[in-house]
Scaffold this motif. Structure first.
Motif, PDB file in Angstrom:
ATOM      1  N   ARG A  64       0.825  -1.213   0.000  1.00 53.17           N
ATOM      2  CA  ARG A  64       0.000   0.000   0.000  1.00 53.17           C
ATOM      3  C   ARG A  64       0.856   1.257   0.000  1.00 53.17           C
ATOM      4  O   ARG A  64       0.532   2.245  -0.682  1.00 53.17           O
ATOM      5  N   ASP A  65       1.946   1.240   0.722  1.00 49.19           N
ATOM      6  CA  ASP A  65       2.800   2.425   0.804  1.00 49.19           C
ATOM      7  C   ASP A  65       3.678   2.607  -0.434  1.00 49.19           C
ATOM      8  O   ASP A  65       4.401   3.596  -0.534  1.00 49.19           O
ATOM      9  N   ASP A  66       3.597   1.663  -1.360  1.00 49.55           N
ATOM     10  CA  ASP A  66       4.408   1.730  -2.582  1.00 49.55           C
ATOM     11  C   ASP A  66       3.577   2.079  -3.805  1.00 49.55           C
ATOM     12  O   ASP A  66       4.031   1.913  -4.935  1.00 49.55           O
ATOM     13  N   MET A  67       2.351   2.586  -3.592  1.00 52.12           N
ATOM     14  CA  MET A  67       1.477   2.839  -4.739  1.00 52.12           C
ATOM     15  C   MET A  67       0.558   4.025  -4.486  1.00 52.12           C
ATOM     16  O   MET A  67       0.400   4.501  -3.365  1.00 52.12           O
ATOM     17  N   ASN A 110      15.196  -1.478  -4.719  1.00 57.76           N
ATOM     18  CA  ASN A 110      14.579  -2.674  -5.286  1.00 57.76           C
ATOM     19  C   ASN A 110      13.912  -2.325  -6.604  1.00 57.76           C
ATOM     20  O   ASN A 110      13.781  -1.150  -6.970  1.00 57.76           O
ATOM     21  N   LEU A 111      13.492  -3.336  -7.319  1.00 57.17           N
ATOM     22  CA  LEU A 111      12.957  -3.144  -8.660  1.00 57.17           C
ATOM     23  C   LEU A 111      11.705  -2.279  -8.654  1.00 57.17           C
ATOM     24  O   LEU A 111      11.513  -1.437  -9.548  1.00 57.17           O
ATOM     25  N   LEU A 112      10.844  -2.443  -7.656  1.00 60.90           N
ATOM     26  CA  LEU A 112       9.612  -1.651  -7.604  1.00 60.90           C
ATOM     27  C   LEU A 112       9.914  -0.169  -7.420  1.00 60.90           C
ATOM     28  O   LEU A 112       9.236   0.686  -8.006  1.00 60.90           O
ATOM     29  N   VAL A 130      -7.798   3.298 -11.462  1.00 58.99           N
ATOM     30  CA  VAL A 130      -6.378   3.345 -11.843  1.00 58.99           C
ATOM     31  C   VAL A 130      -5.493   3.246 -10.602  1.00 58.99           C
ATOM     32  O   VAL A 130      -5.753   3.895  -9.589  1.00 58.99           O
ATOM     33  N   ILE A 131      -4.460   2.430 -10.707  1.00 54.44           N
ATOM     34  CA  ILE A 131      -3.412   2.345  -9.685  1.00 54.44           C
ATOM     35  C   ILE A 131      -2.081   2.625 -10.352  1.00 54.44           C
ATOM     36  O   ILE A 131      -1.818   2.123 -11.448  1.00 54.44           O
ATOM     37  N   VAL A 132      -1.252   3.441  -9.716  1.00 58.80           N
ATOM     38  CA  VAL A 132       0.117   3.655 -10.166  1.00 58.80           C
ATOM     39  C   VAL A 132       1.030   3.190  -9.037  1.00 58.80           C
ATOM     40  O   VAL A 132       1.016   3.761  -7.946  1.00 58.80           O
ATOM     41  N   ALA A 133       1.790   2.128  -9.292  1.00 55.19           N
ATOM     42  CA  ALA A 133       2.665   1.563  -8.265  1.00 55.19           C
ATOM     43  C   ALA A 133       4.124   1.811  -8.622  1.00 55.19           C
ATOM     44  O   ALA A 133       4.485   1.919  -9.791  1.00 55.19           O
ATOM     45  N   GLY A 134       4.957   1.900  -7.598  1.00 56.36           N
ATOM     46  CA  GLY A 134       6.376   2.154  -7.805  1.00 56.36           C
ATOM     47  C   GLY A 134       6.714   3.626  -7.688  1.00 56.36           C
ATOM     48  O   GLY A 134       5.855   4.492  -7.842  1.00 56.36           O
ATOM     49  N   ARG A 135       7.985   3.914  -7.435  1.00 55.56           N
ATOM     50  CA  ARG A 135       8.408   5.298  -7.185  1.00 55.56           C
ATOM     51  C   ARG A 135       9.178   5.935  -8.331  1.00 55.56           C
ATOM     52  O   ARG A 135       9.613   7.082  -8.232  1.00 55.56           O
ATOM     53  N   ALA A 136       9.362   5.188  -9.419  1.00 58.89           N
ATOM     54  CA  ALA A 136      10.042   5.739 -10.602  1.00 58.89           C
ATOM     55  C   ALA A 136      11.375   6.383 -10.239  1.00 58.89           C
ATOM     56  O   ALA A 136      11.679   7.505 -10.634  1.00 58.89           O
ATOM     57  N   GLY A 137      12.166   5.673  -9.464  1.00 60.12           N
ATOM     58  CA  GLY A 137      13.467   6.195  -9.077  1.00 60.12           C
ATOM     59  C   GLY A 137      13.402   7.327  -8.066  1.00 60.12           C
ATOM     60  O   GLY A 137      14.322   8.149  -7.977  1.00 60.12           O
ATOM     61  N   GLY A 177       1.869   5.885  -1.464  1.00 60.01           N
ATOM     62  CA  GLY A 177       1.182   5.691  -0.195  1.00 60.01           C
ATOM     63  C   GLY A 177      -0.044   6.547  -0.025  1.00 60.01           C
ATOM     64  O   GLY A 177      -0.481   6.795   1.106  1.00 60.01           O
ATOM     65  N   ARG A 178      -0.647   6.996  -1.134  1.00 61.24           N
ATOM     66  CA  ARG A 178      -1.773   7.940  -1.042  1.00 61.24           C
ATOM     67  C   ARG A 178      -2.934   7.532  -1.958  1.00 61.24           C
ATOM     68  O   ARG A 178      -2.755   6.807  -2.928  1.00 61.24           O
TER      69      ARG A 178
END
Length: 451
Positions: free
Chosen positions: A83-86, A371-373, A397-404, A410-411
């Motif tokens: 949850r905190d990664d998306m 990590n990869l995510l 829509v879900i956007v997961a990952g932090r794109a570097g 997390g929101r």
């Protein structure tokens, strides 16, 4: 040239007859690249898009709270570990998925517009027309940076011709990637074929010879590169030795699962289309193997762009393995009946559980210092909001990952009503390093991705 006398590089690979295993990101490699370039070497940003058909039950999808600390509703609960990664994004719209004078055909439009933001030409002939999809915009601008410009996957083969939805060509329903306005890209639905594509090298004759030899001798791709792997281990630090061992173990485990899928086809209970050899009869395993292919492709930097259709637009697949015997498309015309909405929620939750599998696997895969995510953007959603209304606003829509590190996750993020979905794509292209002036019906960028 073997690994013994080959200078280590980011693209170093283990090689054998018709086989090439590109290495994951290794710290033993990174410092040498950094010294050569005078820059700190860091993993690239990757981008993936996942499509699910027939909309969702929005009441069980949409969090009631906005911002941080939101509670996951029933459908999204399988994502609790990430949850905190998306971001859950509400308010995005695909106006060109609406009829706009073209009449019925919402399902076909929902797939063709999903990554293009372009109104598809209503035709069931060869004169199809849509737009260049966001994944292919990025692929065209980064072509040559990786072995494959992009990877297109799916779990239903679909058709590329004929009438599949109220006068729309089947090409619209079975494709989300378009390399040009008239060229939808086919998708790989066979996990074995995707695996062979990732780990094969040489001419088609060499690849074919290697595959037949492995099958005859019942050997793994790892058996063909074992000598190279042993030589490489002696050149790596202790941490990288462990990382390489984990990587090779993971590759072998996926290979074994593909082999089991070929051997055990007794679980085919809910498939309503011909299954080619190598496709699991178990839909869950099929989805997860395709997720594994994306992780392997990103981990080895074989590609940085991937798409996956969990099912084609308008799919009427049944889900007996989760006690939903009705067809998905039939159920999506629920007429607000509670029993049908409950079944739709179960299907939606099942799809989300496979997304959770992908994201958790990415998060568990080391990539540089993170990590990869953390170094990826995964956009998951549907081109329809509610399958009964066939509406295209407030898409799930879900956007997961932090794109570097460029997305604040997390929101639950709400954007203004009627914000084009293509505005999100513009923001993603910026973070991918391929900014453009527009895509589809974009009007700008999505604000608030990074605070």
């Amino acid at each position: 040239m073997t690994i013994a006398n080959m200078p280590l590089s980011r693209r170093a690979a283990l090689r054998g007859l018709g086989v090439s295993l590109t290495l994951p990101f290794l710290e033993s490699v990174a410092p040498r690249l950094a010294m050569a370039s005078g820059q700190i070497s860091k993993p690239p940003v990757r981008m993936a898009y996942i499509f699910v058909p027939n909309g969702v039950h929005l009441d069980n999808w949409t969090p009631k709270e906005f911002g941080y600390g939101y509670e996951l509703p029933y459908i999204l609960q399988p994502l609790s570990r990430v949850r905190d990664d998306m971001l859950v994004v509400s308010g995005l719209t695909h106006d060109k998925g609406r009829a706009n004078g073209d009449g019925p055909g919402d399902h076909a439009r929902s797939a063709s517009v999903f990554l293009t933001g372009a109104q598809p030409r209503k035709t069931d002939g060869s004169n199809i027309r849509s737009g260049v999809s966001v994944d292919q915009v990025a692929a065209n601008l980064t072509r040559g940076a990786t072995r494959f410009a992009s990877l297109e996957l799916g779990c239903e083969p679909g058709r590329t011709a004929g009438n599949c939805d109220s006068g729309y060509s089947c090409a619209y329903s079975s494709s989300i990637s378009w390399s040009s306005s008239s060229t939808p890209l086919g998708k790989e639905t066979n996990p074995r074929s995707a695996f062979e594509r990732l780990f094969s090298q040489g001419s088609s004759a060499e690849i074919d010879k290697s595959q037949k030899k492995r099958e005859m001798l019942r050997k793994s791709v790892l058996d063909f590169v074992s000598d190279d792997a042993k030589r490489l281990q002696n050149r790596l630090g202790r941490d990288d030795q462990k990382k390489l061992d984990e990587y090779l173990t993971g590759v072998r485990e996926i290979e074994r699962r593909i082999e089991r899928a070929n051997e055990d086809r007794s679980s085919i209970v809910d498939i309503d289309y011909p299954i080619p050899e190598g496709v699991p009869g178990d839909y869950t395993e099929h989805l997860r193997l395709m997720c594994d292919m994306m992780v392997l492709a990103f981990q080895t930097d074989s590609t940085r762009i991937a798409t996956c259709m969990f099912a084609d637009a308008g799919s009427n697949r049944s889900y007996r393995h989760i006690n939903v015997n009705d067809g998905h498309h039939d159920l999506s015309h629920h007429q607000s009946k509670p029993e049908k909405l409950a079944k739709i929620s179960e299907i939606n939750r099942f799809h989300v559980a496979q997304l959770a599998y992908l994201l958790e696997k990415m998060k568990a895969t080391p990539d540089g210092e993170s990590n990869l995510l953390d170094n990826t953007m995964v956009c998951y959603g549907s081109g329809l909001s509610d399958g009964n209304r066939h509406n295209n606003e407030n898409l799930p829509v879900i956007v997961a990952g932090r794109a570097g590190g460029t997305i604040d996750t997390g929101r639950h993020l709400a954007v203004p009503t009627e914000t084009p979905m293509c505005n999100l794509f513009m923001s993603m292209l910026d973070r991918f390093g391929t900014p453009v002036d527009f895509i589809g019906d974009s009007t700008g960028r999505v604000p608030g991705l990074q605070i």
